[in-house]
Design a protein around this motif. Structure first.
Motif, PDB file in Angstrom:
ATOM      1  N   TYR A 212       0.836  -1.202   0.000  1.00  0.00           N
ATOM      2  CA  TYR A 212       0.000   0.000   0.000  1.00  0.00           C
ATOM      3  C   TYR A 212       0.872   1.254   0.000  1.00  0.00           C
ATOM      4  CZ  TYR A 212      -3.260   3.586   1.594  1.00  0.00           C
ATOM      5  OH  TYR A 212      -4.007   4.731   1.705  1.00  0.00           O
ATOM      6  N   ASP A 213       0.468   2.231  -0.788  1.00  0.00           N
ATOM      7  CA  ASP A 213       1.126   3.539  -0.848  1.00  0.00           C
ATOM      8  C   ASP A 213       0.021   4.589  -0.897  1.00  0.00           C
ATOM      9  OD1 ASP A 213       2.460   5.889  -1.473  1.00  0.00           O
ATOM     10  OD2 ASP A 213       3.862   4.914  -2.842  1.00  0.00           O
ATOM     11  N   SER A 214      -0.059   5.430   0.135  1.00  0.00           N
ATOM     12  CA  SER A 214      -1.159   6.400   0.216  1.00  0.00           C
ATOM     13  C   SER A 214      -1.048   7.500  -0.829  1.00  0.00           C
ATOM     14  CB  SER A 214      -1.204   7.030   1.618  1.00  0.00           C
ATOM     15  OG  SER A 214      -0.039   7.797   1.871  1.00  0.00           O
ATOM     16  N   GLU A 215       0.178   7.740  -1.361  1.00  0.00           N
ATOM     17  CA  GLU A 215       0.367   8.787  -2.375  1.00  0.00           C
ATOM     18  C   GLU A 215       1.262   8.260  -3.492  1.00  0.00           C
ATOM     19  OE1 GLU A 215       1.776  12.396  -0.655  1.00  0.00           O
ATOM     20  OE2 GLU A 215       0.250  12.434   0.917  1.00  0.00           O
ATOM     21  N   PRO A 216       0.714   7.388  -4.346  1.00  0.00           N
ATOM     22  CA  PRO A 216       1.531   6.831  -5.429  1.00  0.00           C
ATOM     23  C   PRO A 216       1.777   7.856  -6.526  1.00  0.00           C
ATOM     24  CG  PRO A 216      -0.734   6.125  -5.673  1.00  0.00           C
ATOM     25  CD  PRO A 216      -0.659   6.895  -4.374  1.00  0.00           C
ATOM     26  N   GLN A 217       2.717   7.547  -7.396  1.00  0.00           N
ATOM     27  CA  GLN A 217       2.964   8.384  -8.559  1.00  0.00           C
ATOM     28  C   GLN A 217       1.751   8.342  -9.490  1.00  0.00           C
ATOM     29  OE1 GLN A 217       5.446  10.297  -7.545  1.00  0.00           O
ATOM     30  NE2 GLN A 217       6.614  10.081  -9.438  1.00  0.00           N
ATOM     31  N   PRO A 218       1.580   9.379 -10.328  1.00  0.00           N
ATOM     32  CA  PRO A 218       0.451   9.401 -11.272  1.00  0.00           C
ATOM     33  C   PRO A 218       0.416   8.142 -12.126  1.00  0.00           C
ATOM     34  CG  PRO A 218       1.537  11.534 -11.217  1.00  0.00           C
ATOM     35  CD  PRO A 218       2.392  10.608 -10.406  1.00  0.00           C
ATOM     36  N   THR A 219      -0.777   7.653 -12.408  1.00  0.00           N
ATOM     37  CA  THR A 219      -1.082   6.455 -13.204  1.00  0.00           C
ATOM     38  C   THR A 219      -0.873   5.154 -12.431  1.00  0.00           C
ATOM     39  OG1 THR A 219       1.089   6.030 -14.232  1.00  0.00           O
ATOM     40  CG2 THR A 219      -0.334   7.698 -15.276  1.00  0.00           C
ATOM     41  N   PHE A 220      -0.409   5.237 -11.175  1.00  0.00           N
ATOM     42  CA  PHE A 220      -0.207   4.031 -10.375  1.00  0.00           C
ATOM     43  C   PHE A 220      -1.304   3.902  -9.321  1.00  0.00           C
ATOM     44  CE2 PHE A 220       3.978   4.630 -12.160  1.00  0.00           C
ATOM     45  CZ  PHE A 220       4.408   3.343 -12.399  1.00  0.00           C
ATOM     46  N   GLU A 221      -1.667   2.647  -9.010  1.00  0.00           N
ATOM     47  CA  GLU A 221      -2.683   2.377  -8.005  1.00  0.00           C
ATOM     48  C   GLU A 221      -2.089   2.463  -6.593  1.00  0.00           C
ATOM     49  OE1 GLU A 221      -5.848   1.857  -8.627  1.00  0.00           O
ATOM     50  OE2 GLU A 221      -5.670   1.831 -10.813  1.00  0.00           O
ATOM     51  N   LYS A 222      -2.941   2.699  -5.612  1.00  0.00           N
ATOM     52  CA  LYS A 222      -2.485   2.743  -4.230  1.00  0.00           C
ATOM     53  C   LYS A 222      -2.138   1.358  -3.682  1.00  0.00           C
ATOM     54  CE  LYS A 222      -4.891   6.947  -2.698  1.00  0.00           C
ATOM     55  NZ  LYS A 222      -5.826   7.517  -1.681  1.00  0.00           N
ATOM     56  N   THR A 223      -2.804   0.337  -4.225  1.00  0.00           N
ATOM     57  CA  THR A 223      -2.642  -1.008  -3.683  1.00  0.00           C
ATOM     58  C   THR A 223      -2.181  -1.988  -4.754  1.00  0.00           C
ATOM     59  OG1 THR A 223      -4.398  -0.602  -2.067  1.00  0.00           O
ATOM     60  CG2 THR A 223      -3.770  -2.883  -2.435  1.00  0.00           C
ATOM     61  N   ASP A 224      -1.160  -2.770  -4.432  1.00  0.00           N
ATOM     62  CA  ASP A 224      -0.693  -3.868  -5.280  1.00  0.00           C
ATOM     63  C   ASP A 224      -0.891  -5.175  -4.523  1.00  0.00           C
ATOM     64  OD1 ASP A 224       0.100  -2.524  -7.525  1.00  0.00           O
ATOM     65  OD2 ASP A 224       2.163  -2.248  -6.854  1.00  0.00           O
ATOM     66  N   THR A 225      -1.275  -6.230  -5.232  1.00  0.00           N
ATOM     67  CA  THR A 225      -1.394  -7.545  -4.613  1.00  0.00           C
ATOM     68  C   THR A 225      -0.545  -8.552  -5.385  1.00  0.00           C
ATOM     69  OG1 THR A 225      -3.337  -8.189  -5.891  1.00  0.00           O
ATOM     70  CG2 THR A 225      -3.725  -7.056  -3.798  1.00  0.00           C
ATOM     71  N   GLU A 226      -0.115  -9.566  -4.675  1.00  0.00           N
ATOM     72  CA  GLU A 226       0.757 -10.591  -5.254  1.00  0.00           C
ATOM     73  C   GLU A 226       0.427 -11.924  -4.577  1.00  0.00           C
ATOM     74  OE1 GLU A 226       5.384 -11.619  -4.462  1.00  0.00           O
ATOM     75  OE2 GLU A 226       4.951  -9.550  -5.020  1.00  0.00           O
ATOM     76  N   THR A 227       0.098 -12.924  -5.370  1.00  0.00           N
ATOM     77  CA  THR A 227      -0.210 -14.252  -4.847  1.00  0.00           C
ATOM     78  C   THR A 227       0.846 -15.238  -5.338  1.00  0.00           C
ATOM     79  OG1 THR A 227      -2.577 -13.760  -4.869  1.00  0.00           O
ATOM     80  CG2 THR A 227      -1.956 -16.063  -4.674  1.00  0.00           C
ATOM     81  N   ASN A 228       1.436 -15.990  -4.407  1.00  0.00           N
ATOM     82  CA  ASN A 228       2.521 -16.903  -4.748  1.00  0.00           C
ATOM     83  C   ASN A 228       2.247 -18.306  -4.216  1.00  0.00           C
ATOM     84  OD1 ASN A 228       4.318 -14.780  -5.813  1.00  0.00           O
ATOM     85  ND2 ASN A 228       4.410 -14.122  -3.682  1.00  0.00           N
ATOM     86  N   VAL A 229       2.625 -19.286  -5.018  1.00  0.00           N
ATOM     87  CA  VAL A 229       2.639 -20.684  -4.579  1.00  0.00           C
ATOM     88  C   VAL A 229       4.063 -21.199  -4.788  1.00  0.00           C
ATOM     89  CG1 VAL A 229       1.703 -22.993  -4.901  1.00  0.00           C
ATOM     90  CG2 VAL A 229       0.222 -20.992  -5.229  1.00  0.00           C
ATOM     91  N   THR A 230       4.708 -21.587  -3.709  1.00  0.00           N
ATOM     92  CA  THR A 230       6.115 -21.969  -3.779  1.00  0.00           C
ATOM     93  C   THR A 230       6.372 -23.235  -2.978  1.00  0.00           C
ATOM     94  OG1 THR A 230       6.629 -20.561  -1.868  1.00  0.00           O
ATOM     95  CG2 THR A 230       6.939 -19.593  -4.049  1.00  0.00           C
ATOM     96  N   LEU A 231       7.510 -23.871  -3.293  1.00  0.00           N
ATOM     97  CA  LEU A 231       8.021 -24.957  -2.477  1.00  0.00           C
ATOM     98  C   LEU A 231       8.951 -24.351  -1.433  1.00  0.00           C
ATOM     99  CD1 LEU A 231       8.830 -27.794  -5.048  1.00  0.00           C
ATOM    100  CD2 LEU A 231       7.030 -27.776  -3.305  1.00  0.00           C
ATOM    101  N   LEU A 232       8.807 -24.800  -0.194  1.00  0.00           N
ATOM    102  CA  LEU A 232       9.546 -24.250   0.925  1.00  0.00           C
ATOM    103  C   LEU A 232      10.409 -25.316   1.563  1.00  0.00           C
ATOM    104  CD1 LEU A 232       9.854 -21.826   3.008  1.00  0.00           C
ATOM    105  CD2 LEU A 232       7.991 -22.897   4.263  1.00  0.00           C
TER     106      LEU A 232
END
Length: 235
Positions: A212-232
């Motif tokens: 989350y970034d409350s003041e992103p640069q122009p054309t960018f969203e405030k929230t990014d999401t990332e979903t990962n499936v990995t071997l640990l």
């Protein structure tokens, strides 16, 4: 008798050394990848190494992770993040921390972000496999933007962390980490994960990362999401 006393004198420091707690390393390494060719060309790689070093009253953490994605030869995601943290425990539940985090992610509207902080941490709860740690303290955050003209913003921030972990079954573990840096603007990171043992030290991990970034640069969203499936792999 004289020789016995000499042997005892020589053995005393060796016994003391053997009884002294030795430094120990533990850690986790994870990797996930998707590669397709033919009609669709896609490459996605997620890697992470998280090591802990316990020595005397210090609990140290060294973390390095990266994500790379490419669709039809066009790069759509590339970010790298490193963390160094030292915790000095003066009681079993209270500690002082100092950390440094560096992140590179041009697809989030900035070239790089560096945050350094120090403060107080407390373990509010510990029972069996369940722990809840909270950290808070002052810090400095510096963000570099490629546009306009390699601009850099530096600001004092209030740094806060919530770290929760528990076993939800004999073979599965749930973890939740919140990191917030609040200054002129607020940036945050949440990671929710569940890992399940497969065989021995090998496990499968599913994680959701929200940035989350409350003041992103122009054309960018405030929230990014990332979903990962990995071997640990735990070591």
């Amino acid at each position: 008798m004289k020789h016995a006393l000499m042997l005892a004198a020589l053995a005393t420091p060796l016994v003391a050394l053997a009884e002294e707690p030795q430094p120990s390393f533990t850690g986790e390494a994870e990797l996930g990848a998707t590669i397709t060719t033919g009609n669709t060309k896609t490459t996605s790689v997620k890697g992470r190494v998280d090591m802990r070093h316990n020595i005397m009253d210090w609990d140290n953490q060294y973390l390095l992770e990266g994500l790379f994605k490419e669709d039809e030869d066009i790069r759509t995601a590339e970010n790298y993040r490193g963390l160094l943290q030292g915790n000095y425990r003066f009681t079993p539940t209270n500690y002082m921390f100092i950390n440094l985090t560096h992140e590179v992610d041009k697809f989030a509207g900035f070239d790089s972000k560096t945050t350094g902080a120090a403060g107080y941490g407390h373990r509010f709860f510990e029972q069996g496999s369940t722990i809840l740690d909270v950290e808070i303290g002052p810090g400095v955050q510096s963000i570099k933007y490629s546009e306009p003209n390699d601009m850099r913003e530096t600001d004092w921030v209030a740094h806060g962390v919530l770290n929760f972990a528990t076993d939800i079954s004999e073979n599965a573990t749930f973890k939740q980490i919140f990191v917030v840096d609040a200054g002129k603007k607020v940036t945050g990171r949440s990671e929710t994960s569940v890992s399940a043992s497969l065989i021995g030290a090998l496990a499968m991990k599913v994680a959701l990362v929200v940035k989350y970034d409350s003041e992103p640069q122009p054309t960018f969203e405030k929230t990014d999401t990332e979903t990962n499936v990995t071997l640990l792999y735990k070591f």
